[in-house]
Design a protein around this motif. Structure first.
Motif, PDB file in Angstrom:
ATOM      1  N   LYS A   1     -13.521  -2.369 -22.198  1.00 30.54           N
ATOM      2  CA  LYS A   1     -12.565  -3.387 -22.652  1.00 30.54           C
ATOM      3  C   LYS A   1     -11.740  -3.976 -21.516  1.00 30.54           C
ATOM      4  CE  LYS A   1     -11.865  -1.118 -27.093  1.00 30.54           C
ATOM      5  NZ  LYS A   1     -10.876  -0.419 -27.917  1.00 30.54           N
ATOM      6  N   CYS A   2     -11.498  -3.187 -20.471  1.00 35.32           N
ATOM      7  CA  CYS A   2     -10.484  -3.575 -19.486  1.00 35.32           C
ATOM      8  C   CYS A   2     -11.005  -3.804 -18.075  1.00 35.32           C
ATOM      9  CB  CYS A   2      -9.394  -2.509 -19.433  1.00 35.32           C
ATOM     10  SG  CYS A   2      -8.661  -2.152 -21.039  1.00 35.32           S
TER      11      CYS A   2
ATOM     12  N   THR B   1      -6.890  -9.602 -20.172  1.00 32.43           N
ATOM     13  CA  THR B   1      -7.230  -8.549 -21.124  1.00 32.43           C
ATOM     14  C   THR B   1      -6.084  -8.275 -22.091  1.00 32.43           C
ATOM     15  OG1 THR B   1      -6.530  -6.920 -19.501  1.00 32.43           O
ATOM     16  CG2 THR B   1      -8.890  -7.433 -19.588  1.00 32.43           C
ATOM     17  N   SER B   2      -6.426  -7.653 -23.174  1.00 30.28           N
ATOM     18  CA  SER B   2      -5.483  -7.335 -24.244  1.00 30.28           C
ATOM     19  C   SER B   2      -4.462  -6.295 -23.791  1.00 30.28           C
ATOM     20  CB  SER B   2      -6.259  -6.788 -25.441  1.00 30.28           C
ATOM     21  OG  SER B   2      -5.421  -6.093 -26.312  1.00 30.28           O
ATOM     22  N   PRO B   3      -3.173  -6.594 -23.931  1.00 32.06           N
ATOM     23  CA  PRO B   3      -2.150  -5.590 -23.591  1.00 32.06           C
ATOM     24  C   PRO B   3      -2.285  -4.324 -24.446  1.00 32.06           C
ATOM     25  CG  PRO B   3      -1.146  -7.740 -23.884  1.00 32.06           C
ATOM     26  CD  PRO B   3      -2.578  -7.858 -24.320  1.00 32.06           C
TER      27      PRO B   3
ATOM     28  N   HIS C   1       0.069  -2.852 -17.113  1.00 32.12           N
ATOM     29  CA  HIS C   1      -1.132  -3.575 -17.556  1.00 32.12           C
ATOM     30  C   HIS C   1      -2.168  -3.543 -16.437  1.00 32.12           C
ATOM     31  CE1 HIS C   1      -2.863  -6.778 -20.283  1.00 32.12           C
ATOM     32  NE2 HIS C   1      -3.719  -6.705 -19.285  1.00 32.12           N
ATOM     33  N   ASP C   2      -3.354  -3.101 -16.772  1.00 34.42           N
ATOM     34  CA  ASP C   2      -4.463  -2.965 -15.832  1.00 34.42           C
ATOM     35  C   ASP C   2      -5.230  -4.288 -15.743  1.00 34.42           C
ATOM     36  OD1 ASP C   2      -6.882  -2.318 -14.583  1.00 34.42           O
ATOM     37  OD2 ASP C   2      -7.648  -1.295 -16.357  1.00 34.42           O
ATOM     38  N   VAL C   3      -5.291  -4.857 -14.541  1.00 36.31           N
ATOM     39  CA  VAL C   3      -6.083  -6.075 -14.316  1.00 36.31           C
ATOM     40  C   VAL C   3      -7.016  -5.877 -13.116  1.00 36.31           C
ATOM     41  CG1 VAL C   3      -4.518  -7.700 -15.428  1.00 36.31           C
ATOM     42  CG2 VAL C   3      -4.160  -7.131 -13.039  1.00 36.31           C
TER      43      VAL C   3
END
Length: 80
Positions: free
Chosen positions: A19-20, A27-29, A70-72
């Protein structure tokens, strides 16, 4: 938290990674935040695959210090 010890899998094989990790779009928080999602202090975890190996550490760090992170992370994407 995920444990991959002696399974033959990597951190990139997990459900969260699907997902991430390595996404071009934002991406979705809800799916891609580690640490304390309800914390008032927000941060971004930005980097490449070497950074993503630290995602469990970032989760622990966020929980311990009250950070919503938040992972980006993305392949070959060092911050500039």
């Amino acid at each position: 938290r995920q444990t991959f010890e002696l399974t033959g899998r990597s951190i990139f094989d997990g459900e969260r990674s699907q997902k991430c990790w390595n996404k071009v779009e934002i991406t979705s928080p809800e799916d891609c935040t580690v640490g304390d999602p309800q914390a008032a202090t927000h941060a971004i975890f930005w980097g490449d695959s070497h950074a993503y190996h630290l995602i469990s550490f970032m989760d622990s760090l966020g929980r311990d210090y009250g950070l919503s992170i938040h992972d980006v992370t993305h392949t070959m994407c060092p911050p500039m």
